[in-house]
Each structure stands twice: as C-alpha cells, then as structure tokens.
Design a protein around this motif. Structure first.
Motif, PDB file in Angstrom:
ATOM      1  N   LEU A  83       3.078  -9.579  57.356  1.00  0.00           N
ATOM      2  CA  LEU A  83       2.074 -10.396  57.938  1.00  0.00           C
ATOM      3  C   LEU A  83       1.521 -11.471  56.980  1.00  0.00           C
ATOM      4  O   LEU A  83       1.157 -12.608  57.317  1.00  0.00           O
ATOM      5  CB  LEU A  83       0.893  -9.553  58.462  1.00  0.00           C
ATOM      6  CG  LEU A  83       1.351  -8.722  59.763  1.00  0.00           C
ATOM      7  CD1 LEU A  83      -0.053  -7.752  60.121  1.00  0.00           C
ATOM      8  CD2 LEU A  83       1.591  -9.863  61.099  1.00  0.00           C
ATOM      9  N   ASP A  84       1.093 -11.068  55.804  1.00  0.00           N
ATOM     10  CA  ASP A  84       0.517 -12.014  54.891  1.00  0.00           C
ATOM     11  C   ASP A  84       1.672 -13.089  54.379  1.00  0.00           C
ATOM     12  O   ASP A  84       1.358 -14.218  54.466  1.00  0.00           O
ATOM     13  CB  ASP A  84       0.232 -11.244  53.510  1.00  0.00           C
ATOM     14  CG  ASP A  84      -0.954 -10.453  53.549  1.00  0.00           C
ATOM     15  OD1 ASP A  84      -1.756 -10.534  54.448  1.00  0.00           O
ATOM     16  OD2 ASP A  84      -1.304  -9.792  52.646  1.00  0.00           O
ATOM     17  N   LEU A  85       2.881 -12.768  54.341  1.00  0.00           N
ATOM     18  CA  LEU A  85       3.882 -13.625  53.962  1.00  0.00           C
ATOM     19  C   LEU A  85       4.164 -14.705  55.141  1.00  0.00           C
ATOM     20  O   LEU A  85       4.182 -15.788  54.983  1.00  0.00           O
ATOM     21  CB  LEU A  85       5.376 -13.094  53.866  1.00  0.00           C
ATOM     22  CG  LEU A  85       6.533 -13.888  53.481  1.00  0.00           C
ATOM     23  CD1 LEU A  85       6.374 -14.319  52.150  1.00  0.00           C
ATOM     24  CD2 LEU A  85       7.896 -12.985  53.455  1.00  0.00           C
ATOM     25  N   LYS A  86       3.996 -14.276  56.448  1.00  0.00           N
ATOM     26  CA  LYS A  86       4.050 -15.045  57.711  1.00  0.00           C
ATOM     27  C   LYS A  86       3.015 -16.029  57.880  1.00  0.00           C
ATOM     28  O   LYS A  86       3.365 -16.898  57.983  1.00  0.00           O
ATOM     29  CB  LYS A  86       4.219 -14.265  58.979  1.00  0.00           C
ATOM     30  CG  LYS A  86       5.852 -13.901  59.186  1.00  0.00           C
ATOM     31  CD  LYS A  86       6.527 -14.804  59.442  1.00  0.00           C
ATOM     32  CE  LYS A  86       8.071 -14.489  59.822  1.00  0.00           C
ATOM     33  NZ  LYS A  86       9.014 -15.638  59.768  1.00  0.00           N
ATOM     34  N   ASN A  87       1.909 -15.269  57.391  1.00  0.00           N
ATOM     35  CA  ASN A  87       0.601 -16.288  57.437  1.00  0.00           C
ATOM     36  C   ASN A  87       0.634 -17.445  56.482  1.00  0.00           C
ATOM     37  O   ASN A  87       0.073 -18.465  56.590  1.00  0.00           O
ATOM     38  CB  ASN A  87      -0.662 -15.530  57.326  1.00  0.00           C
ATOM     39  CG  ASN A  87      -0.772 -14.884  58.579  1.00  0.00           C
ATOM     40  OD1 ASN A  87      -0.681 -15.227  59.754  1.00  0.00           O
ATOM     41  ND2 ASN A  87      -1.296 -13.561  58.730  1.00  0.00           N
ATOM     42  N   ASP A  88       1.094 -17.080  55.367  1.00  0.00           N
ATOM     43  CA  ASP A  88       1.114 -17.988  54.020  1.00  0.00           C
ATOM     44  C   ASP A  88       2.312 -18.976  54.422  1.00  0.00           C
ATOM     45  O   ASP A  88       2.268 -20.249  54.179  1.00  0.00           O
ATOM     46  CB  ASP A  88       1.756 -17.488  53.034  1.00  0.00           C
ATOM     47  CG  ASP A  88       0.814 -16.528  52.242  1.00  0.00           C
ATOM     48  OD1 ASP A  88      -0.565 -16.534  52.666  1.00  0.00           O
ATOM     49  OD2 ASP A  88       1.045 -15.868  51.338  1.00  0.00           O
ATOM     50  N   ASP A 123       1.878  -4.915  56.546  1.00  0.00           N
ATOM     51  CA  ASP A 123       0.779  -6.055  55.893  1.00  0.00           C
ATOM     52  C   ASP A 123       1.247  -7.084  55.073  1.00  0.00           C
ATOM     53  O   ASP A 123       1.005  -8.199  55.379  1.00  0.00           O
ATOM     54  CB  ASP A 123      -0.215  -5.196  55.138  1.00  0.00           C
ATOM     55  CG  ASP A 123      -1.461  -5.740  54.852  1.00  0.00           C
ATOM     56  OD1 ASP A 123      -1.890  -6.759  55.775  1.00  0.00           O
ATOM     57  OD2 ASP A 123      -1.921  -5.771  53.774  1.00  0.00           O
ATOM     58  N   ALA A 124       2.419  -6.551  54.088  1.00  0.00           N
ATOM     59  CA  ALA A 124       3.047  -7.681  53.262  1.00  0.00           C
ATOM     60  C   ALA A 124       3.557  -8.662  54.257  1.00  0.00           C
ATOM     61  O   ALA A 124       3.662  -9.831  53.791  1.00  0.00           O
ATOM     62  CB  ALA A 124       3.764  -7.038  52.432  1.00  0.00           C
ATOM     63  N   ASP A 158      -6.593  -4.053  63.526  1.00  0.00           N
ATOM     64  CA  ASP A 158      -7.609  -4.713  62.754  1.00  0.00           C
ATOM     65  C   ASP A 158      -8.421  -3.991  61.804  1.00  0.00           C
ATOM     66  O   ASP A 158      -9.169  -4.063  60.999  1.00  0.00           O
ATOM     67  CB  ASP A 158      -8.482  -5.568  63.730  1.00  0.00           C
ATOM     68  CG  ASP A 158      -7.621  -6.806  64.083  1.00  0.00           C
ATOM     69  OD1 ASP A 158      -6.497  -7.031  63.553  1.00  0.00           O
ATOM     70  OD2 ASP A 158      -8.013  -7.753  65.077  1.00  0.00           O
ATOM     71  N   HIS A 182      -5.965  -1.156  53.045  1.00  0.00           N
ATOM     72  CA  HIS A 182      -6.144  -1.832  51.611  1.00  0.00           C
ATOM     73  C   HIS A 182      -7.019  -1.193  50.704  1.00  0.00           C
ATOM     74  O   HIS A 182      -6.752  -1.045  49.816  1.00  0.00           O
ATOM     75  CB  HIS A 182      -6.886  -3.359  51.783  1.00  0.00           C
ATOM     76  CG  HIS A 182      -5.702  -4.434  52.378  1.00  0.00           C
ATOM     77  ND1 HIS A 182      -5.941  -5.705  51.863  1.00  0.00           N
ATOM     78  CD2 HIS A 182      -4.684  -4.192  53.246  1.00  0.00           C
ATOM     79  CE1 HIS A 182      -4.828  -6.264  52.512  1.00  0.00           C
ATOM     80  NE2 HIS A 182      -4.242  -5.737  53.151  1.00  0.00           N
ATOM     81  N   LEU A 223      -5.695  -2.093  58.990  1.00  0.00           N
ATOM     82  CA  LEU A 223      -4.972  -3.053  57.901  1.00  0.00           C
ATOM     83  C   LEU A 223      -6.297  -2.809  56.882  1.00  0.00           C
ATOM     84  O   LEU A 223      -5.776  -2.636  55.626  1.00  0.00           O
ATOM     85  CB  LEU A 223      -4.666  -4.214  58.288  1.00  0.00           C
ATOM     86  CG  LEU A 223      -3.326  -4.290  58.991  1.00  0.00           C
ATOM     87  CD1 LEU A 223      -3.422  -5.908  59.885  1.00  0.00           C
ATOM     88  CD2 LEU A 223      -2.172  -4.139  58.249  1.00  0.00           C
ATOM     89  N   THR A 226       1.578  -0.662  54.720  1.00  0.00           N
ATOM     90  CA  THR A 226       1.789  -1.588  53.414  1.00  0.00           C
ATOM     91  C   THR A 226       3.078  -2.864  53.702  1.00  0.00           C
ATOM     92  O   THR A 226       2.727  -3.910  53.636  1.00  0.00           O
ATOM     93  CB  THR A 226       1.695  -0.686  52.165  1.00  0.00           C
ATOM     94  OG1 THR A 226       0.808  -0.201  51.922  1.00  0.00           O
ATOM     95  CG2 THR A 226       1.817  -1.823  50.971  1.00  0.00           C
TER      96      THR A 226
END
Length: 198
Positions: free
Chosen positions: A17-22, A14-15, A120, A127, A123, A11
């Motif tokens: 990765l989401d932050l970096k992608n944003d 994943d958070a 892949d 979720h 993740l 988790t």
C-alpha cells in the motif's frame, strides 16, 4: 496480530500500500484500498479419484483443498475480484477465499472479511507492535518466552537445541496469551492505540 505473532501478511500488505501510494500520480483521485491479505499453503494435496465419473468433480475438490487463508476487504467488488466465478455460478461460498453469503445476500459471520474501518485500525496497530518489538530487540531485551495457547511451539521448533528453552528450569516459563473473542480484537486494538496516543 494482537499478540504480535502473525505480523507477516499485514506487513507485506502495508508495504504494498505504501509503495502504491508513493507511485500514485497526482491526477489519480481514487483511494488505494487493501484488497486483502492472503496466503497459500505450498503443498500438493492428495485427492483419490479413480472412477471416470468422479474426475468431473476433481478440479472443484482441488480448489477446495487449495483455498487461500487470510482476510479480504468486505466490499462486494473486491470479493468478486478474488473469486470471479462463485457469485456468477449461483454459489453462496467461494472456493478460493473464505467468504460465504447468506441466503439474504449478507456476508456470513464465518466469512473472513474486514471492513475498511477495521483495516484502518489493523494497519497502525501492527506498525506500533513492530516498533515495540524492534525497540526491545535493539535494547537486547528479547527473552526466551514462547507462548502456550494450547499448542506449545517448542514441540515442533527445529531450533530447540540452540535456544535451550526448558520449562523445567527456574526462570523459563511459557507466556499465557489472553484469549480474545474474534469479534473483540479490533476494539481491543483501538483501545491500545488510544492509550499510546494519550
């Protein structure tokens, strides 16, 4: 992760990765990959080295005691970024992460690595597992049913008096978790994801 018992590291990853992608700029074309999910036991290991000649190996022994647990991406560049010294020093096993190379240069089967394809799967599976657990909590359906996987968590749980779980009472029983060989876990996750989609 499959049984929903160890979701914390994935988790966090994943958070991140989401932050970096944003935050990723439009002109950056590189894909952001998970480097790994690692944790470190916070404790002070006790090493007894008294003789002066034994102190030479002290720092090496300390690294072994403090080795991080978890999984790293199985790409060499990523592995080297987690432990920059072990390949340069001619070692076949890292003192920092659980990675070991065979004599032919391939990764040992005991190495704790995952491929990009495995991440892949991991993740989205995590979720879904978190969403399922949250939905059950929201419905008020979260029974006291700890697992018994050879080790009973109630043995060392400090909240036993509050929880009141007692397997001697009718209606209270330990969950038996399906034992899945490590090499089959990802394929079982894939199967579950396909079922949920269909």
């Amino acid at each position: 992760v499959y049984h929903g018992l160890q979701l914390q590291l994935i988790t966090y990853m994943d958070a991140a990765l989401d932050l970096k992608n944003d935050q990723k700029k439009e002109n950056v074309t590189k894909e952001i990959l998970p480097g790994g999910m690692l944790y470190y036991h916070v404790f002070e290991p006790f090493l007894s080295k008294r003789k002066k000649e034994e102190l030479i190996t002290f720092s090496e022994d300390l690294l072994v005691e403090l080795k991080m647990e978890g999984y790293v991406l199985d790409e060499n560049e990523n592995i080297e970024s987690n432990d920059a010294f072990f390949l340069k020093d001619g070692k076949k096993a890292s003192d920092i992460v659980n990675v070991k190379y065979n004599a032919n240069g391939s990764l040992s089967k005991n190495s704790k690595t995952l491929s990009k394809a495995e991440f892949d799967v991991l993740l989205p599976f995590s979720h879904e597992k978190i969403k399922q657990e949250a939905a059950e909590i929201w419905k008020g359906n979260y029974p006291k049913n700890p697992y018994d996987n050879g080790k009973k968590p109630c043995t060392y749980c400090p909240y036993h008096a509050i929880c009141g779980f007692d397997p001697m009472l009718n209606g209270y029983e330990y969950r038996k978790l399906e034992e899945i060989p490590q090499e089959d876990v990802i394929s079982k996750m894939k199967e579950e994801l396909v079922k949920q989609e269909g």
